[in-house]
Each structure stands twice: as structure tokens, then as C-alpha cells.
Design an enzyme around this catalytic site. Structure first.
Site, PDB file in Angstrom:
ATOM      1  N   LYS A  88       0.824  -1.175  -0.027  1.00 30.65           N
ATOM      2  CA  LYS A  88       0.038   0.019  -0.092  1.00 30.65           C
ATOM      3  C   LYS A  88       0.799   1.218   0.012  1.00 30.65           C
ATOM      4  CE  LYS A  88      -2.192  -1.005   3.836  1.00 30.65           C
ATOM      5  NZ  LYS A  88      -1.545  -2.387   4.267  1.00 30.65           N
ATOM      6  N   ARG A 136      -9.368   0.782   9.236  1.00 35.23           N
ATOM      7  CA  ARG A 136      -9.123  -0.678   9.585  1.00 35.23           C
ATOM      8  C   ARG A 136     -10.122  -1.226  10.478  1.00 35.23           C
ATOM      9  NH1 ARG A 136      -2.820   0.375   9.155  1.00 35.23           N
ATOM     10  NH2 ARG A 136      -1.999  -1.757   9.328  1.00 35.23           N
ATOM     11  N   ARG A 146      11.609  -6.461   4.476  1.00 36.47           N
ATOM     12  CA  ARG A 146      11.499  -5.085   4.519  1.00 36.47           C
ATOM     13  C   ARG A 146      11.989  -4.952   6.213  1.00 36.47           C
ATOM     14  NH1 ARG A 146       5.697  -2.230   4.332  1.00 36.47           N
ATOM     15  NH2 ARG A 146       5.366  -2.845   6.744  1.00 36.47           N
ATOM     16  N   ARG A 168      11.839  -0.910  11.291  1.00 38.77           N
ATOM     17  CA  ARG A 168      10.477  -1.083  12.111  1.00 38.77           C
ATOM     18  C   ARG A 168      10.367  -2.228  12.901  1.00 38.77           C
ATOM     19  NH1 ARG A 168       5.267  -0.010   8.257  1.00 38.77           N
ATOM     20  NH2 ARG A 168       4.394  -1.015   9.959  1.00 38.77           N
ATOM     21  N   ARG A 226      -0.253  -9.352  13.186  1.00 40.75           N
ATOM     22  CA  ARG A 226      -0.840  -8.162  12.325  1.00 40.75           C
ATOM     23  C   ARG A 226      -1.553  -8.748  11.169  1.00 40.75           C
ATOM     24  NH1 ARG A 226       4.782  -5.576  10.494  1.00 40.75           N
ATOM     25  NH2 ARG A 226       3.304  -3.972   9.178  1.00 40.75           N
TER      26      ARG A 226
HETATM   27  P1  AMP Z   1       0.944   0.351   8.892  1.00 38.80           P
HETATM   28  O1  AMP Z   1       2.031   1.270   8.593  1.00 38.80           O
HETATM   29  O2  AMP Z   1      -0.087   0.573   8.129  1.00 38.80           O
HETATM   30  O3  AMP Z   1       1.324  -0.966   8.615  1.00 38.80           O
HETATM   31  O4  AMP Z   1       0.651   0.565  10.435  1.00 38.80           O
HETATM   32  C1  AMP Z   1       1.408   0.172  11.537  1.00 38.80           C
HETATM   33  C2  AMP Z   1       0.892   0.071  12.768  1.00 38.80           C
HETATM   34  O5  AMP Z   1       0.177   1.072  13.124  1.00 38.80           O
HETATM   35  C3  AMP Z   1      -0.505  -1.011  12.717  1.00 38.80           C
HETATM   36  O6  AMP Z   1      -0.005  -2.323  12.867  1.00 38.80           O
HETATM   37  C4  AMP Z   1      -1.175  -0.508  13.797  1.00 38.80           C
HETATM   38  O7  AMP Z   1      -0.649  -0.874  15.122  1.00 38.80           O
HETATM   39  C5  AMP Z   1      -1.187   0.955  13.602  1.00 38.80           C
HETATM   40  N1  AMP Z   1      -2.185   1.522  12.729  1.00 38.80           N
HETATM   41  C6  AMP Z   1      -1.816   2.047  11.507  1.00 38.80           C
HETATM   42  N2  AMP Z   1      -2.953   2.385  11.026  1.00 38.80           N
HETATM   43  C7  AMP Z   1      -3.979   2.341  11.999  1.00 38.80           C
HETATM   44  C8  AMP Z   1      -5.511   2.426  11.932  1.00 38.80           C
HETATM   45  N3  AMP Z   1      -5.889   2.708  10.810  1.00 38.80           N
HETATM   46  N4  AMP Z   1      -6.099   1.926  13.141  1.00 38.80           N
HETATM   47  C9  AMP Z   1      -5.458   1.507  14.167  1.00 38.80           C
HETATM   48  N5  AMP Z   1      -4.052   1.102  14.245  1.00 38.80           N
HETATM   49  C10 AMP Z   1      -3.303   1.786  13.105  1.00 38.80           C
END
Ligand code: AMP
Length: 190
Positions: free
Chosen positions: A14, A89, A128, A134, A146
Site C-alpha cells: 500500500k 481498518r 523489509r 520497524r 498483524r
Molecule cells: P502500517 O504502517 O499501516 O502497517 O501500520 C503500522 C501499525 O500502526 C499497525 O500495525 C497499527 O498498530 C497502527 N495503525 C496504523 N493505522 C492504523 C489504523 N487505521 N487503526 C489502528 N491502528 C493503526
């Protein structure tokens, strides 16, 4: 305005695709994950809270996530549109996003879902993790959690957007540019 939800499990690509598309279509890219990481880096209160969830691969609570997202949208209302990456989400987030768009006289035009098999996701995230710094990418248990959380809480949103006739599935396996082309075909058809 043209507003896209770029959807898919962790590791679907994404963020990478959103970066290509924002330039191509002159859209504002909003990634809630990036926003939380920014807060963590700056050691804010929100960052501390978010970290406690992110390190375990759990979702940050809706209330704070929605509040943060709304503020970001408000800041960029002059843009030609948005690419939402990693948001919504949960159903509550999707409903809030619809309301927010409506209150601005606009709407979500499409949810574009990147489809990638689970084992490819795990492989990509571990890869990654070697360079992203990360924490949630470098531990296979957290990665699998996740993905589990995605299936439990997030995948249902496909139905939410299908009902509104806004769902588009795209094969997320291939080269970055091939996938950008596939997504672009959907956006160009809107
Ligand atoms: P991402 O970078 O989108 O993979 O997000 C990394 C982490 O941030 C996720 O595993 C969640 O812990 C948190 N996170 C990101 N976006 C959301 C969201 N819309 N709702 C809740 N947690 C989020």
C-alpha cells in the site's frame, strides 16, 4: 476531488503504491501508520500510546486514530483528493471516514484492495524489516499477529465498500510498476 482507500493486509504494498499514485494523480497521501511513527519519533504522548499497540501488532484504539486522521484531512482540504493508506481498518473508522467526506461535500470513490497471499506477505515484511528499522517488521510473531488482526478486524471492510459498489480487487503480486498500472486502470475508469 477523488478519494481512494488503498486497502490490503500488511505487506501488500500500500505504502509503495500510494507514493507512486500520489505523484501520478496529484493526491495527498495519508498513512496513519506513518503518522504514528512520526509521533513515536517525536516522543509525543500519542506516540507513546501508539507504540504500546504497534509493537505487539495490535490496532491503536479507534478514538485516537480517527481524531488524528480527521485533523490531517482538515489540514489538506485544498488538495485534489486523498489516498488513504492503512485507514480505515475497522468498521467504526470506515463509518467516520464516510461521514467526514460527506461533511466536506465529497466521498470515497473507490476502495482498491491489493490481493497478496499470506506467505508472500510474511516474506516481504521480514525482508523489509532488515532495512526499515520497524520493530513490527522484524519479528515473525508480530508480523503474523498483524495479519491475523487484518483478517479479524479489517477484511470485513471489503463488504462495507462492496455494498456501496466501490470495491475493486487488484492482484498485488508482480513488479511495482505492473501493480501501479493495474491500480491506475481502476482509477482511470472512475
Ligand atoms: P502500517 O504502517 O499501516 O502497517 O501500520 C503500522 C501499525 O500502526 C499497525 O500495525 C497499527 O498498530 C497502527 N495503525 C496504523 N493505522 C492504523 C489504523 N487505521 N487503526 C489502528 N491502528 C493503526
Amino acid at each position: 476531488m477523488i478519494n481512494i482507500v488503498l486497502f490490503g493486509p500488511p505487506g501488500a504494498g500500500k505504502g509503495t503504491q500510494a507514493e507512486n499514485l500520489k505523484d501520478k494523480y496529484d493526491l495527498k497521501h495519508i498513512s496513519t501508520g506513518d503518522m504514528f511513527r512520526h509521533h513515536i519519533q517525536n516522543e509525543t504522548e500519542l506516540g507513546k500510546l501508539a507504540k504500546s499497540y504497534m509493537d505487539k501488532g495490535e490496532l491503536v484504539p479507534d478514538e485516537v486514530t480517527i481524531k488524528m486522521l480527521k485533523a490531517k484531512v482538515e489540514e489538506h482540504l485544498d488538495s485534489k483528493g486523498f489516498i488513504f493508506d492503512g485507514f480505515p481498518r475497522t468498521k467504526a473508522q470506515a463509518e467516520s471516514l464516510s461521514e467526514l467526506m460527506q461533511s466536506k461535500g465529497t466521498q470515497i470513490d473507490a476502495m482498491i484492495a491489493l490481493e497478496v497471499p499470506d506467505e508472500v506477505l510474511v516474506e516481504r515484511l521480514l525482508e523489509r524489516g532488515k532495512t526499515s528499522g520497524r520493530k513490527d517488521d522484524s519479528n515473525e510473531e508480530v508480523i503474523r499477529n498483524r495479519i491475523k488482526v487484518y483478517y479479524k478486524e479489517t477484511e470485513v471492510l471489503k463488504e462495507f465498500y462492496k455494498k456501496e459498489d466501490k470495491y475493486y480487487g487488484v492482484d498485488g503480486v508482480g513488479s511495482i510498476s505492473e501493480i501501479t498500472d493495474r491500480i491506475s486502470k481502476v482509477i482511470d475508469s472512475l
